[in-house]
Design a protein around this motif. Structure first.
Motif, PDB file in Angstrom:
ATOM      1  N   GLN A  86       9.075   2.311   9.410  1.00  7.97           N
ATOM      2  CA  GLN A  86       8.516   1.514   8.679  1.00  7.97           C
ATOM      3  C   GLN A  86       7.890   2.386   7.323  1.00  7.97           C
ATOM      4  OE1 GLN A  86       5.441  -0.425  10.845  1.00  7.97           O
ATOM      5  NE2 GLN A  86       7.098  -1.435  12.381  1.00  7.97           N
ATOM      6  N   ARG A  90       9.256   1.439   3.471  1.00  7.38           N
ATOM      7  CA  ARG A  90       7.836   0.758   2.855  1.00  7.38           C
ATOM      8  C   ARG A  90       7.935  -0.654   3.268  1.00  7.38           C
ATOM      9  NH1 ARG A  90       8.572   0.367  -1.986  1.00  7.38           N
ATOM     10  NH2 ARG A  90       6.514   0.501  -2.443  1.00  7.38           N
ATOM     11  N   ASN A  91       8.089  -1.019   4.446  1.00  8.91           N
ATOM     12  CA  ASN A  91       8.235  -2.260   4.878  1.00  8.91           C
ATOM     13  C   ASN A  91       7.640  -2.430   6.411  1.00  8.91           C
ATOM     14  OD1 ASN A  91       9.111  -4.918   5.857  1.00  8.91           O
ATOM     15  ND2 ASN A  91      11.070  -4.727   4.495  1.00  8.91           N
ATOM     16  N   PRO A  92       6.593  -3.367   6.669  1.00  9.31           N
ATOM     17  CA  PRO A  92       6.034  -3.393   7.969  1.00  9.31           C
ATOM     18  C   PRO A  92       6.759  -4.200   8.947  1.00  9.31           C
ATOM     19  CG  PRO A  92       5.003  -4.732   6.446  1.00  9.31           C
ATOM     20  CD  PRO A  92       5.865  -3.993   5.612  1.00  9.31           C
ATOM     21  N   LEU A 229       4.282   9.954   4.220  1.00  2.00           N
ATOM     22  CA  LEU A 229       4.856   8.533   4.347  1.00  2.00           C
ATOM     23  C   LEU A 229       3.441   7.655   3.458  1.00  2.00           C
ATOM     24  CD1 LEU A 229       6.048   8.250   8.023  1.00  2.00           C
ATOM     25  CD2 LEU A 229       7.386   8.380   5.975  1.00  2.00           C
ATOM     26  N   ASN A 230       2.545   8.209   3.521  1.00  2.00           N
ATOM     27  CA  ASN A 230       1.294   7.462   2.509  1.00  2.00           C
ATOM     28  C   ASN A 230       1.844   7.528   1.283  1.00  2.00           C
ATOM     29  OD1 ASN A 230      -0.645   6.719   4.861  1.00  2.00           O
ATOM     30  ND2 ASN A 230      -1.688   8.699   4.313  1.00  2.00           N
ATOM     31  N   ALA A 231       2.213   8.630   0.816  1.00  2.45           N
ATOM     32  CA  ALA A 231       2.708   8.805  -0.627  1.00  2.45           C
ATOM     33  C   ALA A 231       3.776   7.907  -0.927  1.00  2.45           C
ATOM     34  CB  ALA A 231       2.951  10.102  -0.959  1.00  2.45           C
ATOM     35  N   ALA A 233       4.433   4.867   0.351  1.00  5.32           N
ATOM     36  CA  ALA A 233       3.825   3.632   0.335  1.00  5.32           C
ATOM     37  C   ALA A 233       3.553   3.171  -1.227  1.00  5.32           C
ATOM     38  CB  ALA A 233       2.392   3.341   0.860  1.00  5.32           C
ATOM     39  N   LEU A 234       3.300   4.510  -2.173  1.00  8.84           N
ATOM     40  CA  LEU A 234       3.203   4.100  -3.599  1.00  8.84           C
ATOM     41  C   LEU A 234       4.458   3.845  -4.391  1.00  8.84           C
ATOM     42  CD1 LEU A 234       0.840   7.048  -4.290  1.00  8.84           C
ATOM     43  CD2 LEU A 234       0.247   4.797  -4.381  1.00  8.84           C
ATOM     44  N   TYR A 290      -0.937   6.663   7.383  1.00  2.23           N
ATOM     45  CA  TYR A 290      -0.044   7.163   8.301  1.00  2.23           C
ATOM     46  C   TYR A 290      -0.297   8.314   9.454  1.00  2.23           C
ATOM     47  CZ  TYR A 290       3.490   3.747   7.230  1.00  2.23           C
ATOM     48  OH  TYR A 290       4.112   2.519   7.115  1.00  2.23           O
TER      49      TYR A 290
ATOM     50  N   ALA B  85       3.936  -0.574  -6.318  1.00  2.00           N
ATOM     51  CA  ALA B  85       4.678  -1.335  -5.378  1.00  2.00           C
ATOM     52  C   ALA B  85       4.024  -1.511  -4.085  1.00  2.00           C
ATOM     53  CB  ALA B  85       6.042  -0.918  -5.183  1.00  2.00           C
ATOM     54  N   ILE B  86       2.678  -1.249  -4.119  1.00  2.00           N
ATOM     55  CA  ILE B  86       1.973  -1.044  -2.667  1.00  2.00           C
ATOM     56  C   ILE B  86       2.166  -2.428  -1.919  1.00  2.00           C
ATOM     57  CG2 ILE B  86      -0.279  -0.676  -1.551  1.00  2.00           C
ATOM     58  CD1 ILE B  86      -0.564   1.361  -4.217  1.00  2.00           C
ATOM     59  N   ASN B  87       2.527  -2.184  -0.580  1.00  2.00           N
ATOM     60  CA  ASN B  87       2.369  -3.594   0.360  1.00  2.00           C
ATOM     61  C   ASN B  87       1.643  -3.485   1.451  1.00  2.00           C
ATOM     62  OD1 ASN B  87       4.229  -2.177   1.394  1.00  2.00           O
ATOM     63  ND2 ASN B  87       6.006  -3.364   1.416  1.00  2.00           N
ATOM     64  N   MET B  88       0.891  -2.205   1.724  1.00  2.00           N
ATOM     65  CA  MET B  88       0.206  -1.992   2.941  1.00  2.00           C
ATOM     66  C   MET B  88      -1.225  -2.224   2.323  1.00  2.00           C
ATOM     67  SD  MET B  88       2.144  -0.727   5.684  1.00  2.00           S
ATOM     68  CE  MET B  88       3.862  -0.435   5.943  1.00  2.00           C
ATOM     69  N   TYR B  90      -3.762  -0.479   1.855  1.00  2.00           N
ATOM     70  CA  TYR B  90      -4.628   0.710   2.008  1.00  2.00           C
ATOM     71  C   TYR B  90      -6.049   0.361   1.215  1.00  2.00           C
ATOM     72  CZ  TYR B  90      -0.751   4.050   2.967  1.00  2.00           C
ATOM     73  OH  TYR B  90       0.052   4.619   3.562  1.00  2.00           O
ATOM     74  N   LEU B  95      -6.252   5.409  -1.463  1.00  2.00           N
ATOM     75  CA  LEU B  95      -5.384   5.453  -2.399  1.00  2.00           C
ATOM     76  C   LEU B  95      -5.724   6.789  -3.395  1.00  2.00           C
ATOM     77  CD1 LEU B  95      -4.381   1.852  -3.264  1.00  2.00           C
ATOM     78  CD2 LEU B  95      -2.911   3.843  -2.502  1.00  2.00           C
ATOM     79  N   MET B  98      -5.004  10.270  -2.385  1.00  2.00           N
ATOM     80  CA  MET B  98      -3.666  10.600  -2.489  1.00  2.00           C
ATOM     81  C   MET B  98      -3.270  11.466  -3.649  1.00  2.00           C
ATOM     82  SD  MET B  98      -1.247   7.541  -1.143  1.00  2.00           S
ATOM     83  CE  MET B  98      -1.851   6.440   0.222  1.00  2.00           C
ATOM     84  N   TYR B 101      -3.125  14.985  -2.917  1.00  2.00           N
ATOM     85  CA  TYR B 101      -2.265  15.502  -2.096  1.00  2.00           C
ATOM     86  C   TYR B 101      -1.410  16.773  -2.332  1.00  2.00           C
ATOM     87  CZ  TYR B 101      -1.964  11.664   1.158  1.00  2.00           C
ATOM     88  OH  TYR B 101      -2.261  10.745   2.051  1.00  2.00           O
TER      89      TYR B 101
END
Lengths: 344, 277
Positions: A86, A90-92, A229-231, A233-234, A290, B85-88, B90, B95, B98, B101
């Motif tokens: 996922q 980038r997709n739940p 994986l967090n990154a 998500a951006l 993540y 394009a964030i869809n979770m 957070y 954020l 990050m 990082y």
């Protein structure tokens, strides 16, 4: 990771261990929890209780323990791979099946069940009982590799193409599986159906030893991809701007997930829904980071599959229900309940 | 210094950028102006490494950017993009951290958290640090992204900050504030390259303006040098008058009303659509 997430992980760990110990005693042949503790203590040399019942210890160590350990390994593997896949998609809604792992494993398993006596005689003599597991593992690896290679654009794996290639390969493998099923005999059909519904019934120490390295490696390595994986998500471009090596991340996440899920499918057949449901539940419990979700999905996956297996072997004991049926039957309502509650 | 030499970029035989050479020096805010499709964002994406040039070179601090390793480059160059394009779900704080990082291995240090607090404060998002990013308005989301990008470079005044239309979603206050932050950072030594559509903002905050037209560099100079009616017409096809502001002595552009050819609004044609209904 915030304090709340650490506490959730610790709680999950404790509940998982307790679930495992209690489930050791449950089955067609019940062992009182007290006896489980006595036998365990005797085994690791903590006590020398001579009153312990030999039969309890035999059932425990020869039958129950490999099975519970297998359930935990497979559950952990499916949970963490689901979360990781996922992450890179980038997709739940993504799950390891998306890159063809399950479809490939099914195709090869069905191929072997249907044509073992015709085509695989040599292999069958060499691998014996392990032929089916070996075939499923090879099928999972081959399809995932094909999907990964097709997805390459200018030498870099492209996620959108990987998704589309995964869907296409899934459809192709599905069609071929259907064709094999059509040609199979009644007896073979039954074997195929049960294999596809999943079961931990084949658990032995030998099986466990065979898949242990394939699952342990991903379980140990995937949690280190939390930051990457967090990154992701951006967006992949943003991840690269943060110094994340995106190609490296995609390659290893796909490889580790394929290893873990391929090995799981090889010994236990297709167990659906864990890869999708577990990471999502973990997110609803404590957030989407993540670094937390990966470890949480591993623990919750292990716990849920252990519980599901207890149900599968006690619900209509001594007959066993297929575990894939249990995970979908009980998992879906719980999942829907959480979703509806979350939306209100 | 950022030094770009004879940069070209082609996609499917179409030359999007042609022989661009430019420099951004330490302590300078450079605004990139141009019509839609002039190649501003492509240039930005080439500098960010997202796209690979067909020919030419991009040097950051005397080293080609493709010779850097990812982490070192991430510590000396950051970019705020137009789209996110964030869809979770957070949280804002998750954020912004990050941005740190490239600076820590497994868990952030107290210094990292301190930097995050400072950048959140300057972007005015401290109050919703624990809220979920997706629940914020577009302008607020843009400020969260800015805070993340700023945290990435906060402790490296030699760094290059790329801003792709940073103020398009913002209200008047934050439009000024974001550009003022960029200007203040440049005074500490940062290099700032910013894409803007508002020429008056560019006049007010940029030390230098580069104008692109059809993938070529058309003009490069201070606001007073390049902002005149003729140049603005050449780049944007709009008519304008230029005043020199008494306080800042910088050009202030007043646009004339544009008249679209009335044949596009032929009442007879529109009537036929209405009648057909």
């Amino acid at each position: 990771m915030i304090l709340k997430q650490r506490i959730i992980l610790l709680t999950l760990l404790i509940i998982m261990v307790l679930t495992a110990i209690i489930s050791l005693g449950l089955g067609a042949f019940n062992i009182p929890t007290k006896e489980v503790f006595i036998a365990l203590a005797n085994k690791i040399g903590l006590s020398q209780n001579t009153n312990a019942d030999e039969m309890y210890a035999d059932v425990l160590f020869a039958i129950r323990m490999p099975r519970v350990l297998l359930g935990m390994l497979v559950g952990a593997a499916l949970g963490i791979s689901g979360a990781a896949i996922q992450g890179i998609f980038r997709n739940p809604l993504a799950e390891p099946g998306l890159i063809g792992i399950s479809a490939g494993a099914s195709l090869f398993a069905v191929l072997i069940i249907a044509f073992e006596t015709l085509l695989f005689v040599g292999l069958s003599e060499l691998l014996g009982y392990y032929l089916l597991a070996f075939g499923a593992f090879a099928g999972a690896g081959l399809t995932a590799f094909a999907v990964y290679q097709i997805s390459k654009k200018n030498g870099h794996p492209n996620i959108t193409t990987m998704l589309l290639a995964g869907i296409a390969i899934n459809a192709l493998a599905g069609a071929l599986t259907g064709l094999m099923t059509y040609m199979a005999t009644e007896q073979q059909l039954r074997t195929i159906t049960f294999w596809m519904l999943g079961s931990l019934g084949g658990a032995t120490w030998e099986n466990l030893g065979a898949i242990f390295p394939f699952i342990l490696l991903p379980l140990a390595c995937l949690p280190f991809f939390g930051k990457a994986l967090n990154a992701f998500a951006l967006g992949e471009d943003q991840a690269a701007l943060l110094g994340i090596n995106t190609d490296y991340t995609k390659r290893w996440v796909v490889l580790f997930s394929t290893l873990a899920v391929g090995a799981s499918v090889a010994v236990s057949g297709i167990i659906g829904f864990i890869g999708l449901l577990v990471p999502h539940t973990v997110r609803l419990l404590g957030g989407v980071d993540y670094r937390y979700v990966l470890i949480g999905s591993m623990l919750l996956g292990a716990m849920i599959l252990t519980l599901a297996d207890v149900l599968s072997r006690t619900f209509v004991a001594p007959i066993e229900l297929p575990i894939g049926v249990i995970t979908a039957l009980l998992g879906t309502p719980v999942f829907l309940y959480i979703l509806i509650k979350e939306n209100k | 210094m950022l030094r770009i030499e004879q940069l070209s970029y082609e996609i499917k035989g179409h030359r999007v950028l042609k022989d661009i050479s430019l420099q951004v020096r330490k302590g300078e805010v450079v605004a990139l102006l141009g019509a839609n499709g002039a190649g501003k964002s492509t240039l930005m994406r080439l500098i960010s490494g997202e796209l690979k040039p067909t020919s030419g070179s991009i040097m950051l601090l005397d080293k080609r950017i493709d010779k850097y390793d990812g982490k070192t480059l991430a510590r000396s160059r950051a970019m705020l993009s137009q789209q996110h394009a964030i869809n979770m779900a957070y949280t804002v704080k998750e954020l912004v951290i990050m941005g740190r990082y490239p600076h820590f291995q497994s868990s952030p240090s107290t210094r990292d958290w301190k930097i995050v607090e400072e950048t959140m404060a300057i972007c005015g998002i401290t109050d919703f640090a624990d809220r979920v990013y997706l629940s914020l308005s577009g302008g607020e989301q843009q400020r969260v992204q800015l805070a993340r990008v700023l945290s990435q470079l906060w402790d490296n005044p030699d760094a290059l900050l790329l801003l792709d239309e940073p103020i398009s979603a913002l209200d008047l206050h934050y439009q000024q504030k974001v550009l003022s932050i960029a200007k203040n950072l440049s005074r500490l030594g940062f290099m700032v390259l910013v894409i803007l559509h508002d020429v008056n903002m560019a006049s007010l905050y940029a030390d230098r303006i580069i104008m692109l037209k059809n993938g070529r560099k058309w003009l490069d100079g201070t606001p007073n040098e390049v902002l005149n009616s003729k140049n603005i017409y050449t780049i944007f096809s709009v008519e304008s008058l230029i005043n020199i502001d008494n306080h800042s002595l910088k050009p202030h552009i007043i646009f004339k009303e544009m008249r679209v050819d009335p044949q596009f609004f032929n009442i007879q044609t529109i009537k036929t659509y209405v009648d057909k209904k």
